[in-house]
Design a protein around this motif. Structure first.
Motif, short mmCIF file in Angstrom:
data_model
loop_
_atom_site.label_atom_id
_atom_site.label_comp_id
_atom_site.label_asym_id
_atom_site.label_seq_id
_atom_site.Cartn_x
_atom_site.Cartn_y
_atom_site.Cartn_z
N LEU A 85 7.96 -8.31 9.26
CA LEU A 85 6.91 -8.41 8.25
C LEU A 85 7.39 -9.18 7.03
CD1 LEU A 85 5.34 -4.84 8.23
CD2 LEU A 85 4.14 -6.98 8.65
N ILE A 165 7.82 0.96 5.01
CA ILE A 165 7.60 0.90 3.55
C ILE A 165 8.92 0.90 2.80
CG2 ILE A 165 6.71 2.13 1.55
CD1 ILE A 165 4.39 3.01 3.09
N ILE A 166 9.76 1.86 3.14
CA ILE A 166 10.99 2.02 2.39
C ILE A 166 11.96 0.87 2.67
CG2 ILE A 166 12.05 3.54 4.11
CD1 ILE A 166 13.15 5.14 1.72
N ALA A 169 10.79 -2.22 0.74
CA ALA A 169 11.14 -2.11 -0.68
C ALA A 169 12.62 -2.41 -0.89
CB ALA A 169 10.80 -0.73 -1.20
N LEU B 16 3.52 -9.66 16.36
CA LEU B 16 2.62 -9.03 15.40
C LEU B 16 1.26 -8.73 16.04
CD1 LEU B 16 3.32 -10.85 12.03
CD2 LEU B 16 3.91 -8.52 12.70
N VAL B 279 5.41 6.41 -2.50
CA VAL B 279 6.52 6.77 -1.64
C VAL B 279 7.83 6.46 -2.34
CG1 VAL B 279 7.69 6.26 0.52
CG2 VAL B 279 5.22 6.45 0.47
N LEU B 280 7.85 5.35 -3.07
CA LEU B 280 9.13 4.88 -3.59
C LEU B 280 9.62 5.59 -4.83
CD1 LEU B 280 8.86 1.18 -2.73
CD2 LEU B 280 10.14 2.99 -1.61
#
Lengths: 292, 286
Positions: A85, A165-166, A169, B16, B279-280
């Motif tokens: 991604l 997600i993590i 980041a 993808l 989340v972060l």
């Protein structure tokens, strides 16, 4: 200020600390009508009873097998997907893919297992397609051999996207200049991945591994409970389902509590141990956060 | 940097597409099948993506029956009440512990955080719920999962990162702690509160095991338990007009699935952009 925190504190004490007293049951011949106070203390008899059962060792074996397969085949997927991604240049395309792959995280296990039933189960899509090709109609959902793989596949479907997600980041925090310097030194994409990206991700990967270890003996309880009967206890029994069926269903409270206690102690020890190893290796691990 | 090669681009696009299809196909198939008529189901293999003869028969069957409707109401009730209660208590605790200069706050925080390390387990939890007299009550579906230590940490670190001058200014103006929380802190925290509400709501909405464990009376069942008996175990829904219904069995099953997923699909697009933030703040900064 602290008054505002009291209801929350009360919750944690009542629902997380008080139940620990319930482990007294592991050392008793617990009878619900007698209660904790009047049940007979039996020392470690419940533990030796559990250890003498083949069913217990079978549950231990299944738990470890599923845990290892999940660790090896689930854990790297979000990392790979995140790298993919991250390399997509078009912002809109990336957003779109992200919206799609985050979604299954919010779908409950009952629903996910039902959906898989429609695709892989006896009357589902895969057997239909195989049948129309003249091949035997294979039903993955009731094949004990395939059980750990089925669980892993479902986990990937549910949480691989969310797990990116993590990682994404963490990728943002890697210094762009390192990439440029590496490129100038003649490192191709593969070497940049190996020498710049992966070392940059190491702290996050280690953190996730530690957190994973704490859950390792739980190996997706609801998910397994829902599908245990389709493959039978021989392949589908893990420590948590063992506790549930022996304790709640068969009223063998003492033995079930003993097994639950063993599991809880080993699980906690694994997290603390892994955290210590991470510290030794010079990483931060999990616990410093609180007093930040 | 050098331009990526064409072969790499094609391979990436292919991977993808497969990923997106793997997620989307089953969901769209479930929705499609819930509108399918008997002919559509016979003609297709597996799920019906686009029914040629769409019908609402399956939904009519569900909603005339009562079991699914009642389970839906139970789930909605638990989700709404649970989420509000969880939010209030989490906000209180996160705010109460957000200042390090208050004695005792560190100890309270550690008490909460330490629970991330161990899980009391099924038997002690069950015995506790029994002792408290919560067995077979809806409270048993809310109280044991009232506060998540993870959400608490997320919210607390968000509060701590708000600029301190704001608080000083408010205090000079004579505002008390509670007033600052309601007037100042909460309006600034809308995004993170949205994410936390979603996390709580989803937990309550999907709660399956606690319901199985603590509810005895099938009249009290929330939607996940109904789903399990009706879709996974293939039992019939008592009290529904399923016998006389013309809707195919599979469509009705898929309609229950749709009903169980739709609330999540409805709120998801609005909250999605806050995920990373939510989340972060918790995960990376701890």
């Amino acid at each position: 200020m602290l008054l505002l925190a009291l209801p929350g504190l009360a919750y944690f004490v009542v629902f997380h600390y008080v139940p620990l007293l319930g482990y007294m049951v592991a050392f008793q011949d617990y009878q619900p009508y007698l209660g904790y106070m009047h049940s007979v203390w039996v020392g470690f008899t419940n533990f030796t009873t559990a250890f003498a059962q083949p069913a217990f060792w079978s549950a231990v074996g299944n738990t470890l097998q599923i845990a290892v397969i999940q660790l090896v085949f689930f854990f790297p997927v979000p990392i790979g997907l995140a790298l993919l991604l991250n390399s997509v240049v078009s912002e809109r395309l990336r957003r779109f893919v992200q919206s799609v792959v985050y979604l299954p995280h919010f779908i409950g296990w009952v629903i996910i297992v039902s959906i898989f039933q429609q695709i892989l189960g006896g009357a589902g899509l895969l057997p239909d397609v195989l049948g129309s090709l003249g091949l035997p109609r294979y039903d993955m959902m009731s094949d004990p051999e395939a059980f750990p793989w089925l669980l892993t596949l479902q986990m990937v479907w549910k949480d691989a996207g969310w797990g990116t997600i993590i990682i994404l980041a963490a990728l943002l925090t890697i210094d762009r200049q390192s990439y440029e310097a590496a490129a100038i030194d003649g490192a191709g994409p593969a070497r940049r991945l190996w020498h710049v990206t992966l070392p940059g991700l190491a702290p996050v990967i280690i953190l996730l591994l530690i957190l994973n270890l704490g859950q390792v003996l739980s190996v997706g309880f609801e998910q397994i409970l829902l599908q245990r009967d389709a493959v039978g206890p021989g392949a589908g029994e893990v420590l948590d389902t063992y506790v549930y069926y022996h304790g709640i269903k068969d009223n063998d409270w003492g033995v079930a509590a003993a097994v639950g206690l063993i599991k809880a102690v080993i699980g906690t020890a694994l997290v603390l141990g892994a955290n210590k190893v991470a510290h030794r290796l010079g990483h931060e691990g999990v616990y410093r956060g609180a007093d930040r | 940097m050098e331009k990526p090669r064409k072969a790499t681009l094609v391979a990436k696009a292919a991977v993808l597409s497969v990923v997106v299809l793997a997620v989307a196909y089953p969901l769209l198939g479930v929705i499609g099948t819930s509108f399918a008529s008997q002919t559509d189901i016979v003609e297709s293999t597996g799920l019906v993506l686009w029914p040629d003869h769409p019908t609402l028969e399956a939904y009519r069957t569900l909603f005339t029956g009562g079991v699914v409707l009642r389970a839906l109401l139970v789930s909605i009730g638990i989700t709404v009440v649970g989420t509000v209660a969880s939010l209030l208590i989490t906000i209180g605790m996160a705010y109460g512990l957000s200042r390090r200069d208050v004695t005792g706050s560190r100890f309270m925080l550690m008490t909460a955080l330490f629970t991330m390390l161990f899980n009391p387990g099924i038997i002690p939890n069950f015995l506790l719920v029994n002792e408290l007299g919560l067995y077979d009550t809806y409270a048993a579906l809310v109280l044991p999962t009232l506060v998540s230590a993870f959400n608490l940490v997320v919210l607390r670190s968000f509060f701590m990162n708000l600029p301190g001058e704001l608080f000083d200014a408010a205090r000079v103006d004579g505002a008390g702690d509670l007033r600052i929380l309601v007037r100042l802190v909460l309006p600034l925290s809308k995004a993170v509160l949205a994410v936390i509400s979603l996390f709580y709501a989803v937990t309550y909405w999907n709660a399956f095991f606690n319901a199985l464990l603590y509810l005895d009376d099938s009249e009290k069942w929330p939607i996940p338990l109904v789903l399990r008996t009706f879709v996974l175990q293939g039992q019939s829904l008592g009290g529904t007009a399923l016998g006389e219904s013309t809707a195919p069995h599979q469509s009705v099953q898929m309609a229950v699935l749709v009903v169980a997923v739709v609330p999540i699909l409805l709120v998801y697009p609005f909250l999605q952009r806050y995920f990373t933030k939510g989340v972060l703040t918790g995960a990376v900064k701890g």
